[in-house]
Design a protein around this motif. Structure first.
Motif, short mmCIF file in Angstrom:
data_model
loop_
_atom_site.label_atom_id
_atom_site.label_comp_id
_atom_site.label_asym_id
_atom_site.label_seq_id
_atom_site.Cartn_x
_atom_site.Cartn_y
_atom_site.Cartn_z
N ILE A 188 16.20 0.45 -17.73
CA ILE A 188 15.72 1.64 -17.01
C ILE A 188 15.72 2.84 -17.95
O ILE A 188 14.79 3.66 -17.94
N ALA A 189 16.75 2.96 -18.78
CA ALA A 189 16.80 4.06 -19.76
C ALA A 189 15.61 3.98 -20.69
O ALA A 189 14.98 5.00 -21.01
N GLN A 190 15.26 2.77 -21.15
CA GLN A 190 14.11 2.61 -22.03
C GLN A 190 12.82 3.01 -21.33
O GLN A 190 11.91 3.57 -21.96
N ALA A 191 12.72 2.72 -20.03
CA ALA A 191 11.52 3.09 -19.29
C ALA A 191 11.31 4.59 -19.29
O ALA A 191 10.19 5.09 -19.49
N PHE A 192 12.38 5.37 -19.09
CA PHE A 192 12.26 6.83 -19.10
C PHE A 192 12.09 7.36 -20.52
O PHE A 192 11.37 8.34 -20.74
N GLN A 193 12.72 6.72 -21.48
CA GLN A 193 12.53 7.13 -22.87
C GLN A 193 11.10 6.89 -23.32
O GLN A 193 10.60 7.60 -24.20
N ARG A 196 9.46 9.89 -22.87
CA ARG A 196 10.23 10.98 -23.47
C ARG A 196 10.85 11.89 -22.40
O ARG A 196 10.82 13.11 -22.50
N TYR A 197 11.43 11.25 -21.38
CA TYR A 197 12.14 11.99 -20.34
C TYR A 197 13.64 11.90 -20.63
O TYR A 197 14.17 10.81 -20.87
N PRO A 198 14.36 13.02 -20.61
CA PRO A 198 15.79 13.01 -20.96
C PRO A 198 16.65 12.46 -19.83
O PRO A 198 16.35 12.63 -18.65
N ILE A 199 17.73 11.81 -20.20
CA ILE A 199 18.74 11.37 -19.23
C ILE A 199 20.03 12.12 -19.55
O ILE A 199 20.39 13.07 -18.88
N LEU A 200 20.71 11.71 -20.60
CA LEU A 200 21.84 12.48 -21.14
C LEU A 200 21.67 12.53 -22.65
O LEU A 200 22.36 11.84 -23.40
N SER A 233 23.29 13.00 -14.91
CA SER A 233 22.25 13.70 -15.64
C SER A 233 21.83 15.00 -14.97
O SER A 233 21.59 15.04 -13.76
N PRO A 234 21.70 16.09 -15.73
CA PRO A 234 21.23 17.35 -15.15
C PRO A 234 19.73 17.33 -14.87
O PRO A 234 19.21 18.27 -14.27
N TYR A 235 19.05 16.25 -15.26
CA TYR A 235 17.59 16.18 -15.09
C TYR A 235 17.18 15.26 -13.94
O TYR A 235 16.00 15.12 -13.65
N PHE A 236 18.17 14.63 -13.30
CA PHE A 236 17.91 13.77 -12.14
C PHE A 236 18.55 14.40 -10.91
O PHE A 236 19.73 14.75 -10.93
N ALA A 237 17.77 14.55 -9.86
CA ALA A 237 18.29 15.10 -8.60
C ALA A 237 18.86 13.98 -7.75
O ALA A 237 18.29 12.88 -7.69
N VAL A 238 19.99 14.24 -7.11
CA VAL A 238 20.55 13.30 -6.15
C VAL A 238 19.88 13.55 -4.80
O VAL A 238 19.96 14.66 -4.26
N VAL A 239 19.19 12.55 -4.28
CA VAL A 239 18.44 12.69 -3.04
C VAL A 239 19.18 11.93 -1.94
O VAL A 239 19.42 10.73 -2.05
N LYS A 240 19.53 12.64 -0.87
CA LYS A 240 20.30 12.03 0.21
C LYS A 240 19.40 11.81 1.43
O LYS A 240 18.93 12.78 2.05
N PRO A 241 19.15 10.53 1.77
CA PRO A 241 18.23 10.22 2.87
C PRO A 241 18.58 10.89 4.18
O PRO A 241 17.70 11.31 4.94
N HIS A 242 19.87 11.04 4.48
CA HIS A 242 20.29 11.64 5.75
C HIS A 242 19.79 13.08 5.89
O HIS A 242 19.61 13.58 7.01
N LEU A 243 19.58 13.77 4.78
CA LEU A 243 19.21 15.18 4.82
C LEU A 243 17.71 15.40 4.70
O LEU A 243 17.23 16.51 4.96
N GLN A 244 16.96 14.37 4.29
CA GLN A 244 15.53 14.56 4.02
C GLN A 244 14.72 14.85 5.27
O GLN A 244 13.75 15.58 5.24
N GLY A 245 15.13 14.28 6.39
CA GLY A 245 14.39 14.50 7.63
C GLY A 245 14.86 15.70 8.41
O GLY A 245 14.42 15.94 9.54
#
Length: 266
Positions: A188-193, A196-200, A233-245
């Motif tokens: 998965i890290a290679q997929a984002f690399q 050229r998307y940063p992870i850490l 990672s500061p570049y990935f948002a934590v998305v919580k399904p309970h709050l999306q609706g």
């Protein structure tokens, strides 16, 4: 030592590795998620390119959690509807993951319906970039799992002195160095690399003057990434399904609000 001998040795190691993988991936009895699962909300919230972190319940998850000091022992990429439904019927596979002893495979989302999970979403990606990340994973279906990873993990099922935290990230980079093999978070890290998307990334700060400052981002080697890195990672948002609706705490019913003899539903 000739190539024929090496090939035979690799085959023996692979067979032994698969046998050990079957033992390590046995479920631990008594696993229960610490929060109620809402599979419907999870399905509605995920978008292609999201990283799904999973709290594994297999024996091997114990070693991963110990080394990474994290709840999350596994990672998969959500790919949406790009993969066909099985010819024999059933649920469309919407996750691509690298599993111990199996390699890179596609699985239905319902596999993790009763697990603790976390959605990590790369911020700022456009549709084309998401598609490229998904395609990277799709094109690697069938990739073999790094069997050397299994033998290194076995060390953590025996009594050993505690491993200092500063060494654990290096120790999780078990890979043999064979580019035709991988582990779950490294692919998965290679997929984002690949986009050229940063992870850490490792950041080097260079100051040219009192008014100029430039940060140089260095890409970490993919073998050093663990499932929890997408959470940190500061570049990935934590998305919580309970709050999306939408969430309104005023609609909750607490036990001390319920009339005598009536159970609360909130």
């Amino acid at each position: 030592m000739n190539d024929t001998f090496l090939a035979g040795t690799d085959t023996i190691l692979d067979r032994l590795g698969r046998a050990m993988a079957r033992r390590l991936t046995k479920q631990v009895s008594g696993y229960e998620p610490y929060t109620p699962s809402d599979f419907g909300s999870l399905c509605r919230t995920l978008v292609p390119g999201d990283v799904l972190l999973i709290e594994g319940s297999e024996r091997v998850a114990t070693a991963i959690k110990y080394l990474t000091q994290s709840t999350w022992s596994h990672a998969a990429l959500y790919v949406g509807d790009v993969l066909p439904k099985p010819e024999e019927g059933g649920e469309r596979p919407r996750l691509i993951e690298v599993n111990l002893g199996e390699g890179c495979v596609a699985r239905p989302l319902s596999k993790y319906a009763s697990y603790n999970t976390r959605i990590c979403r790369a911020v700022g990606l456009n549709a084309d970039e998401r598609a490229k990340v998904v395609d990277y994973m799709r094109h690697h279906l069938g990739l073999r799992y790094d069997m050397h990873h299994i033998f290194d993990l076995l060390r953590y099922f025996f009594p050993t002195p505690p491993v200092p935290v500063r060494w654990r990230r290096r120790m999780i980079a078990f890979g043999s160095g064979d580019p035709t093999r991988a582990i779950c978070s490294s692919l998965i890290a290679q997929a984002f690399q690949s986009i050229r998307y940063p992870i850490l990334p490792e950041v080097e700060v260079r100051t040219g003057s009192a008014y100029a400052r430039r940060e140089i981002y260095h890409i970490r080697h993919h073998s050093l990434f663990t499932p929890r890195d997408f959470d940190l990672s500061p570049y990935f948002a934590v998305v919580k399904p309970h709050l999306q609706g939408g969430f309104d705490h005023r609609l909750l019913r607490w036990s001390d609000d319920a009339p005598s003899g009536e159970e609360a539903t909130g």
